[in-house]
Motif scaffolding. Structure first.
Motif, mmCIF file in Angstrom:
data_model
loop_
_atom_site.group_PDB
_atom_site.id
_atom_site.type_symbol
_atom_site.label_atom_id
_atom_site.label_comp_id
_atom_site.label_asym_id
_atom_site.label_seq_id
_atom_site.Cartn_x
_atom_site.Cartn_y
_atom_site.Cartn_z
ATOM 1 N N UNK A 162 -68.330 55.028 -75.374
ATOM 2 C CA UNK A 162 -67.197 55.580 -76.123
ATOM 3 C C UNK A 162 -67.774 56.436 -77.241
ATOM 4 N N UNK A 163 -67.330 57.693 -77.322
ATOM 5 C CA UNK A 163 -67.865 58.641 -78.296
ATOM 6 C C UNK A 163 -66.778 59.071 -79.265
ATOM 7 N N UNK A 164 -67.060 58.933 -80.555
ATOM 8 C CA UNK A 164 -66.153 59.480 -81.571
ATOM 9 C C UNK A 164 -66.554 60.926 -81.826
ATOM 10 N N UNK A 165 -65.624 61.843 -81.554
ATOM 11 C CA UNK A 165 -65.926 63.265 -81.676
ATOM 12 C C UNK A 165 -66.074 63.677 -83.129
ATOM 13 N N UNK A 166 -66.999 64.605 -83.363
ATOM 14 C CA UNK A 166 -67.187 65.175 -84.687
ATOM 15 C C UNK A 166 -66.533 66.546 -84.741
ATOM 16 N N UNK A 167 -66.276 67.006 -85.946
ATOM 17 C CA UNK A 167 -65.638 68.309 -86.103
ATOM 18 C C UNK A 167 -66.650 69.402 -85.791
ATOM 19 N N UNK A 168 -66.291 70.252 -84.833
ATOM 20 C CA UNK A 168 -67.187 71.324 -84.417
ATOM 21 C C UNK A 168 -66.531 72.683 -84.612
ATOM 22 N N UNK A 207 -65.525 76.475 -83.506
ATOM 23 C CA UNK A 207 -65.078 77.048 -82.245
ATOM 24 C C UNK A 207 -66.276 77.582 -81.464
ATOM 25 N N UNK A 208 -66.316 77.273 -80.182
ATOM 26 C CA UNK A 208 -67.319 77.765 -79.233
ATOM 27 C C UNK A 208 -68.674 77.091 -79.377
ATOM 28 N N UNK A 209 -68.780 76.051 -80.185
ATOM 29 C CA UNK A 209 -70.036 75.330 -80.285
ATOM 30 C C UNK A 209 -69.987 74.079 -79.414
ATOM 31 N N UNK A 210 -71.146 73.550 -79.041
ATOM 32 C CA UNK A 210 -71.222 72.375 -78.179
ATOM 33 C C UNK A 210 -70.581 71.174 -78.860
ATOM 34 N N UNK A 211 -69.841 70.389 -78.068
ATOM 35 C CA UNK A 211 -69.234 69.176 -78.590
ATOM 36 C C UNK A 211 -70.318 68.190 -79.005
ATOM 37 N N UNK A 212 -70.106 67.541 -80.146
ATOM 38 C CA UNK A 212 -71.029 66.501 -80.589
ATOM 39 C C UNK A 212 -70.220 65.284 -81.011
ATOM 40 N N UNK A 213 -70.867 64.130 -80.995
ATOM 41 C CA UNK A 213 -70.176 62.912 -81.389
ATOM 42 C C UNK A 213 -71.120 61.739 -81.507
ATOM 43 N N UNK A 214 -70.583 60.647 -82.042
ATOM 44 C CA UNK A 214 -71.352 59.431 -82.249
ATOM 45 C C UNK A 214 -70.878 58.364 -81.275
ATOM 46 N N UNK A 215 -71.818 57.686 -80.627
ATOM 47 C CA UNK A 215 -71.476 56.581 -79.732
ATOM 48 C C UNK A 215 -71.065 55.383 -80.579
ATOM 49 N N UNK A 216 -69.842 54.900 -80.358
ATOM 50 C CA UNK A 216 -69.346 53.777 -81.160
ATOM 51 C C UNK A 216 -69.230 52.483 -80.362
ATOM 52 N N UNK A 217 -69.342 52.578 -79.017
ATOM 53 C CA UNK A 217 -69.240 51.368 -78.201
ATOM 54 C C UNK A 217 -69.816 51.636 -76.819
ATOM 55 N N UNK A 218 -70.516 50.632 -76.269
ATOM 56 C CA UNK A 218 -70.975 50.683 -74.887
ATOM 57 C C UNK A 218 -70.119 49.715 -74.073
ATOM 58 N N UNK A 219 -69.576 50.195 -72.944
ATOM 59 C CA UNK A 219 -68.633 49.395 -72.163
ATOM 60 C C UNK A 219 -69.276 48.674 -70.990
ATOM 61 N N UNK A 220 -70.449 49.130 -70.561
ATOM 62 C CA UNK A 220 -71.100 48.504 -69.420
ATOM 63 C C UNK A 220 -71.276 49.476 -68.268
#
Length: 750
Positions: free
Chosen positions: A204-210, A212-225
């Motif tokens: 599960x990734x919490x998206x960060x503010x990016x 326009x036209x830049x690569x999506x980035x985010x922080x992993x907040x949970x692993x589901x398996x």
């Protein structure tokens, strides 16, 4: 700069100054010489100004003033982005400057915007704009101008779920969502996430503010398996839609203070209805029971209909821990493999649930009708009831249609038949006023102990369903009338008319089915539904109409409900599983005590928006869970070599093949051109016929044809089929005409 100015004014003055060059937020704070306590507020202030369109974020996460001169730059519009599985997008604009406008976004040009995001779009130079809607002499042509997305106004999602992978330099996640093709670069792992995440597991990734036209980035907040672990597939959908699955410790403590037996204080002032014959009718697999009905003759002739709803407001007080959790959930969610209640199970299934043979607190609405089912009088108030029996739709259906008791005691036969008679009269009158009968069929997916789909069946029992539906609708209207006449702030259920653009698209979609109709109001739609109700085209026509209507939503403004043809309508009958209904109950209780409304107009606006958003997320999650399990079902069949043939309804076509839907399971599929009896097959949009070489007619939209399974793509959630002409002759599965199953699901969200 004067220190007496607000931070907002100082910030705008600085950004709009002649010598300003776009910089990042922290650089802004430094260059403006802001104090430490002011710097912490800059980021949220910049975001708010961006949402207002006053400033904008450009490449490199730098902030710039929005272009103010309309004569130097094209007019911008704000709308919602919809991305197709093929990658192209469509921005549907609303509001004063964009109502009815749609812009085509070419594949690969959506940049950092995701499916569902609200974006700002401008039309590209007219010389480079092309039509992106297929032209056909037999149907009206419409040109969707090509647009350019300038900025993301707001995200529809704050988090995504997908498969965690690693390149030679960084971690990234491949999103599960079939309409999101961009990978998410991982900027870090939150506290609590395993220090050694496993490649290929769901994250599960919490998206960060990016920008326009830049690569999506985010922080992993949970692993589901692992993706194949039991339950991970549905859990991933829940996380994708940010649906809460737990309750706080304080909530669990609070609910245990309630009891299923009631004191004199609980009962004081309530209408005692424990001697009345009250019946609960629900689906056989219902997880909660929040409504019950009664019917008795009027001495003067006619009927007194009672609608009795669980009095959840007595147990869930505003501001309590239970209330906070209920608001966060927004509504109960019915996934294919699990039930996620809005309230803790002890309240949902015990304290509030209207179980047979138990005293329960309720709020009752009594509607008096004459012999012609004309409404004469309305009364409502808090009550205590004792439901006599719990029946399911199938049993009631058997009694009404086939005169088979099927385990229903004799003393209930007459009242159930009378209920059916009254409901039928109410339904006929509603349809005469222009209500739309567009309910779609529903399937039930049966799972084994490991969560794997083993069979899929269609639901039935329409008459029993209509009986309860009509009574609940009548109660909702009566409550809405009282709320509106009292002029207290409240939450209503509204459904706007289609926009001009939707009416036009409706005519085009009907034309592609060979239906030469251009509806302009609900009566036209109703007439079309009736004209094709008993014909093969009935089901595709209903789909074409339904997909060009707006969603019903909650609102603090009382406006008409287009689909139901009601001037005033609200949701009152399901407070166990809808927070909106709980709000209405609280308002009614306050009014009964001689007070005004519980909430202000602004609070009602905010809560209505929240309830609409949570409902949309829940509805999408429920549908996705069924889609995923249905795909797994056909994947397992393919692995076992069970490829059909099955009967499939032709619903449309593209330049690449035919669109079909398997009749028994409602699984949508695609027959590519090469898998048709004749590769030259095309759809004649004038007649709706599927025509091959020398004008040979193979079938028509609405026909049922035999198909076989070719390929299943779990990632894209798609099924490819082939036309099975030879197999049909071997197994006796000939091309047939299909009369659509008109059984609707119990529509919780009308």
């Amino acid at each position: 700069m004067k220190r007496t100015q607000s931070l907002r004014d100082r910030l705008l003055e600085f950004i709009r100054s002649p010598g300003y060059r776009p910089v990042k937020d922290h650089q802004l704070a430094e260059e403006m010489g802001l104090m430490s306590h002011e710097r912490s507020a800059v980021r949220s202030l910049l975001r708010n100004l961006s949402h207002e369109g006053i400033i904008r974020k450009i490449k490199g996460n730098r902030w710039s003033a929005s272009t103010a001169s309309a004569d130097k730059s094209p007019v911008s519009h704000v709308g919602q982005l919809f991305v197709s599985p093929q990658g192209h997008g469509m921005v549907r604009c609303t509001g004063a400057n964009g109502d009815g406008i749609e812009f085509f976004i070419p594949p690969g040009k959506t940049g950092g915007a995701l499916h569902g995001d609200t974006v700002e779009v401008v039309e590209k130079d007219a010389r480079s704009t092309r039509s992106h809607t297929a032209r056909d002499k037999s149907t009206p042509s419409r040109i969707k101008p090509e647009g350019r997305i300038d900025r993301i106004v707001s995200r529809s999602k704050t988090q995504l779920v997908g498969k965690l992978m690693r390149s030679s330099v960084y971690w990234y996640v491949i999103p599960d969502h079939p309409r999101i093709s961009q990978n998410v670069k991982i900027s870090g792992f939150a506290q609590g996430v395993p220090k050694k995440p496993v490649i290929g597991h769901k994250a599960v990734v919490r998206l960060e503010e990016n920008a326009w036209n830049e690569m999506l980035t985010g922080e992993v907040i949970e692993m589901l398996g692992a993706p194949d672990d039991p339950g991970v597939d549905v859990l991933s959908i829940l996380r994708e839609h940010d649906i809460a699955t737990t309750f706080s410790e304080n909530t669990e403590k609070e609910v245990r203070s309630h009891h299923t037996s009631f004191t004199e204080t609980d009962i004081k002032g309530r209408l005692d209805l424990r001697d009345e014959m009250i019946i609960t009718i629900d689906p056989a697999d219902a997880r909660d029971h929040d409504d019950a009905v009664s019917l008795r003759p009027r001495p003067e002739g006619g009927w007194i209909l009672g609608i009795h709803i669980a009095d959840v407001s007595w147990f869930v007080k505003p501001g309590s821990a239970v209330d906070r959790d209920a608001f966060r959930h927004g509504n109960s969610v019915y996934m294919v493999d699990r039930f996620i209640p809005m309230l803790p199970p002890y309240l949902t299934s015990e304290v509030c649930s209207l179980k047979a043979g138990r005293d329960r607190l309720a709020y009752s609405v009594f509607l008096q009708y004459d012999e012609n089912a004309q409404l004469l009088q309305v009364e409502m108030g808090a009550s205590i009831i004792h439901p006599r029996i719990l029946l399911d739709y199938e049993k009631v259906q058997s009694l009404i249609v086939h005169a088979k008791a099927d385990g229903i005691p004799p003393e209930y036969h007459e009242v159930l038949r009378n209920m059916h008679h009254l409901a039928d009269r109410l339904r006929r009158r509603r349809m005469a006023h222009g209500a739309l009968d567009l309910a779609m069929p529903e399937v039930y997916c049966h799972l084994d102990d490991s969560g794997q789909p083993v069979s899929i069946t269609r639901r039935s029992a329409p008459e029993a369903y209509h009986l309860i539906e009509e009574f609940m609708l009548a109660a909702n209207v009566a409550v809405a009338e009282r709320l509106q006449e009292s002029r207290v702030p409240a939450v209503y259920r509204i459904h706007d008319d289609p926009s001009d653009d939707q009416w036009a698209q409706m005519a085009i979609d009907l034309g592609q089915l060979g239906v030469a109709e251009s509806p302009t109001d609900r009566h036209d739609i109703q007439r079309i539904i009736r004209a094709y109700a008993d014909q093969p085209l009935g089901y595709p026509v209903s789909i074409a109409l339904l997909r060009n209507m707006k969603r019903a939503i909650y609102s603090a403004e009382c406006s008409p409900h287009f689909g139901l043809a009601f001037d005033r309508y609200t949701h009152f009958t399901s407070p166990i599983r809808r927070y909106s209904d709980l709000l209405v109950h609280r308002t009614l209780r306050n009014m009964d005590q001689g007070h005004g409304g519980v909430y202000s107009k602004r609070e009602c606006d905010e809560m209505a928006t929240h309830c609409s958003r949570r409902e949309r997320e829940a509805s999408e999650a429920e549908e996705e869970s069924l889609i995923v399990k249905r795909i797994q079902y056909y994947q397992r069949l393919l692995e076992k070599g069970d490829i059909g043939p099955w009967a499939a309804l032709i619903t449309g076509s593209t330049t690449r093949g035919l669109l079909v839907e398997i009749v028994d399971t409602l699984q949508r599929g695609f027959i590519p051109t090469f898998a048709l009896p004749d590769p030259s097959i095309k759809l004649d949009r004038t007649t709706g016929y599927v025509v091959g070489r020398k004008g040979r007619k193979f079938a028509r939209i609405g026909d049922v044809v035999p198909v076989e399974l070719m390929r299943v793509d779990p990632a894209r959630r798609s099924v490819e089929l082939r036309w099975s002409e030879n197999q049909s002759r071997k197994k006796g599965l000939a091309k047939t005409k299909h009369k659509p199953d008109k059984q609707p699901r119990r529509q919780r969200n009308r």
